[in-house]
Design an enzyme around this catalytic site. Structure first.
Site, PDB file in Angstrom:
ATOM      1  N   ASP A 171      13.393  -3.441 -25.573  1.00 13.35           N
ATOM      2  CA  ASP A 171      12.025  -3.562 -26.087  1.00 13.35           C
ATOM      3  C   ASP A 171      11.930  -4.737 -27.069  1.00 13.35           C
ATOM      4  O   ASP A 171      12.930  -5.134 -27.670  1.00 13.35           O
ATOM      5  CB  ASP A 171      11.634  -2.287 -26.845  1.00 13.35           C
ATOM      6  N   ARG A 172      10.705  -5.202 -27.267  1.00 15.94           N
ATOM      7  CA  ARG A 172      10.503  -6.349 -28.172  1.00 15.94           C
ATOM      8  C   ARG A 172      11.036  -6.047 -29.574  1.00 15.94           C
ATOM      9  O   ARG A 172      11.612  -6.904 -30.235  1.00 15.94           O
ATOM     10  CB  ARG A 172       9.019  -6.706 -28.241  1.00 15.94           C
TER      11      ARG A 172
END
Ligand code: URA
Length: 236
Positions: free
Chosen positions: A106-107
């Site tokens: 995920d970012r």
């Protein structure tokens, strides 16, 4: 050449626009070299990384690339994005446009991310049946209890996908810090698993994939090629 293997006679008849009988004649004349060796067998398999030469002309030369990157928080695990910087933007290589990501983060997550141009390798590494473990350090908002260990190990039903997660290992390292080992990679899996306990994930860092740990010498944003030993050993 697309990924996957093809018969040598098929490759040459397509590339040179000749029929397969003519390819046999070229083979008999020793005019075709595969990986620098004269080829004799029309049925020999070649793939996108075979070095292929004809009459000393190189028709195909593509080297496989295997990179580990220390993904920083805030960078997108994608090859292109109109709004956010991506992990590809962190690389300084001419061939970076050929690379794809092996198992996204995920970012807001950080840690070990693999990139390659070898689709067969990445598919094999991520194939659910091989159960290659991915290890994460997870910092959560609220204290952990032994209930978490059991719930992660039992698996959780994800209604959206209609699946129960595979047994996962959770080790409590500190009151709010756990090491979690997954053998799959469902969308936001760790956050959703802690979400069952209404315990927000504050930090998520991948430390290893299979037998490959993130190189501690790599600062966030830095990358390097895998060594032959790392490549060989990653799946154990
Ligand atoms: N699980 C998540 O929720 N996020 C990640 O980045 C990796 C695993």
């Amino acid at each position: 050449m697309a990924s996957g293997s093809h018969r040598l006679d098929r490759y040459f008849s397509k590339t040179l626009g000749i029929n397969r009988r003519d390819v046999k004649a070229l083979l008999a004349q020793g005019r075709i070299l595969i990986d620098h060796q004269p080829a004799a067998d029309a049925e020999q398999l070649v793939d996108e990384f075979s070095h292929i030469a004809f009459d000393e002309r190189v028709l195909q030369l593509k080297l496989p690339v295997y990179l580990m990157l220390h993904k920083p928080i805030g960078i997108l695990s994608a090859t292109t994005d109109p709004r956010h910087p991506t992990v590809i933007d962190l690389l300084q290589r001419a061939d970076k446009g050929d690379l794809h990501i092996v198992g996204r983060l995920d970012r807001g997550s950080s840690g070990l991310l693999l990139l390659t141009n070898d689709g067969r390798w990445s598919r094999a590494l991520m194939a659910p049946k091989l159960e290659v473990p991915k290890v994460y350090l997870v910092t959560v908002q609220n204290p952990l209890t032994p209930d978490y260990v059991k719930a992660f190990s039992d698996g959780m039903y994800f209604a959206y996908e209609g699946i129960t997660t595979r047994p996962a290992r959770l080790e409590i390292l500190e009151e709010r810090l756990a090491r979690v080992t997954l053998v799959e990679g469902r969308y936001h899996q760790i956050k959703r698993m802690f979400g069952r306990f209404r315990n927000p994930v504050l930090a998520l860092h991948r430390t290893a994939i299979g037998n490959l740990p993130l190189d501690p010498a790599l600062a966030p944003g830095q990358s390097r090629e895998l060594t032959p030993a790392e490549l060989k050993g990653i799946r154990g």
